[in-house]
Design an enzyme around this catalytic site. Structure first.
Site, short mmCIF file in Angstrom:
data_model
loop_
_atom_site.label_atom_id
_atom_site.label_comp_id
_atom_site.label_asym_id
_atom_site.label_seq_id
_atom_site.Cartn_x
_atom_site.Cartn_y
_atom_site.Cartn_z
CE1 TYR A 97 4.18 7.02 -4.71
CE2 TYR A 97 4.44 6.68 -6.79
CZ TYR A 97 3.56 6.91 -6.08
OH TYR A 97 2.16 7.19 -6.13
CB SER A 282 -5.98 2.32 -4.49
OG SER A 282 -4.66 2.43 -4.04
CG LEU A 284 -6.23 -5.04 -6.87
CD1 LEU A 284 -4.74 -5.84 -7.07
CD2 LEU A 284 -7.49 -5.77 -7.02
N GLY A 287 -4.60 -3.59 -1.96
CA GLY A 287 -4.32 -5.03 -1.98
C GLY A 287 -5.66 -5.86 -1.44
CG LEU A 289 -11.03 -4.52 -3.36
CD1 LEU A 289 -11.23 -3.43 -4.45
CD2 LEU A 289 -12.37 -5.24 -3.17
N GLY A 291 -8.24 -10.23 -1.11
CA GLY A 291 -8.54 -11.20 -0.35
C GLY A 291 -7.41 -11.52 0.75
CE LYS A 292 -1.83 -8.19 -0.11
NZ LYS A 292 -0.42 -7.95 -1.15
#
Length: 400
Positions: A97, A282, A284, A287, A289, A291-292
């Site tokens: 990372y 994950s 989301l 990311g 999920l 909605g962005k």
């Protein structure tokens, strides 16, 4: 209580007093309205045993993989302090990372965690990290630029470098980031026999992990992006050879990535079988999920990682995935939730999930994500029925 397998405790974060542990109580089945959510009640977390270890971890694990790339050190420290002040007690990092991976930034996430870690009692922070699996591309991680393997030399070097970057003398959980052998990864679904390759034997991997445990540098071990076959081989050989047993599996799991885990890994990881706890990453789905990304031209989408790094996690931007996300977002809004809250609450309520790994690039995102744990449990049957209806026609739409 800490010796009980799969025990779960409820802890409410009270800013002016120590964390209070009390018996689990069923809460009101009615969901709060969106207005009620803005009052930001105290975050309420449960704590679960991780496999058959003595680690009692919060049901939220703080993800860190954007730190040093999308997030500054100051922002990362603010996230750490907020999360841990609200009951989170485990963070997840990795030697490679931040992501997307680059030679110039590799290891910066650990270096950012280092000074913050010195502000906390070490035994109050559970650190999970990962040693990279087989790769001929990750040549910057090792002194030998041939890439990475899961053998004794690679594990030893990985652990020693991680400890130095983090500024600690041990990590609580060391996970194999992805297998040394060929398996379908990161959205791939079908196993391709033609890609089989010679790999480091499971027994050799376990022996090498045993060595770093004996040295006191690692407390427990786990796997990530693993299959049922891999989990069962690791557990079987640990038992027969008297080597350390894996206690965790870190795999992707969300509203749009369900089948691989629910289909057979749930059975394998059950307490009655291998007793391996799921750290769901994950939740989301990169990311999406939240909605962005439904409006790809919005500023929010352009600032997100899928907008900043074209091609990264591109499987989540497929039309079918977006269609499913749109439907889930509509369910959330009908019931007074944000799309992110619906997605996280779904993962939260699964009995086989020990902890959800939640990452954020802004404090607003982190606060919204953690607000999920103020909501009544479980999600009402009406919402679950609507989720099932969408799933029946949009099963794992992000598969490659």
């Amino acid at each position: 209580m800490a010796h009980l397998l799969n025990s779960s405790f409820l802890v409410s974060s009270v800013p002016s007093s120590p964390l209070l542990v009390r018996s689990l109580k069923r809460r009101c089945p009615c969901l709060q309205s969106r207005a009620a959510l803005t009052s930001t009640p105290p975050v309420t977390l449960r704590y679960n045993k991780l496999g058959d270890s003595d680690l009692l971890i919060s049901e939220v694990t703080l993800g860190t993989m954007t730190w040093g790339n999308q997030n500054t050190e100051k922002e990362a420290h603010e996230q750490l302090s907020y999360a841990f002040d609200n009951g989170v007690n485990i963070l997840d990092t990795a030697e490679m990372y931040p992501v997307p991976v680059s030679k110039e930034k590799q290891g910066n996430t650990d270096r950012i965690i280092n000074p913050w870690l010195k502000t906390r009692a070490r035994d109050q922070v559970i650190i999970a990290t990962k040693v990279s699996g087989f790769s001929t591309n990750e040549t910057s991680l090792r002194d030998n630029p041939k890439g990475t393997r899961v053998d004794a030399a690679n594990i030893k070097e990985s652990v020693e470098k991680s400890l130095k970057r983090l500024g600690t003398d041990y990590v609580d959980l060391l996970q194999i980031h992805w297998p040394d052998r060929y398996v379908p990864l990161f959205g791939e679904y079908l196993y391709d026999p033609s890609k089989w390759r010679e790999s480091v034997p499971f027994s050799e991997q376990l022996q090498a992990l045993h060595d770093v445990i004996k040295e006191g540098k690692v407390r427990y071990i786990g796997v990530s992006n693993e299959t049922s076959f891999g989990v069962m081989e690791f557990v079987h050989l640990a038992t027969t050879l008297g080597l350390p047993k894996i206690i965790s599996i870190q795999n992707s799991y969300s509203l749009i990535v369900r089948c691989a885990f629910e289909g057979n890994l749930v059975e394998v990881c059950q307490p009655q079988c291998c007793n391996v706890g799921l750290l769901a990453y994950s939740p989301l789905a990169g990311g999406i999920l939240s909605g962005k990304y439904l409006d790809k031209d919005s500023q929010e989408a352009k600032r997100g990682r899928l907008g900043l790094f074209p091609g990264y996690m591109s499987r989540y931007l497929k039309s079918q995935a977006n269609e499913a996300v749109k439907k889930y977002a509509e369910v959330a809004r009908r019931h007074g939730l944000t799309p992110a809250q619906l997605a996280l609450a779904f993962v939260r309520d699964q009995s086989f999930v020990t902890s959800s790994i939640i990452g954020a690039t802004t404090m607003e995102q982190l606060k919204e994500n953690l607000s999920t744990y103020t909501l009544p449990r479980p999600l009402p049957a009406e919402i679950m029925s609507e989720i099932h209806d969408i799933f029946s026609t949009h099963r794992d739409p992000a598969l490659i």
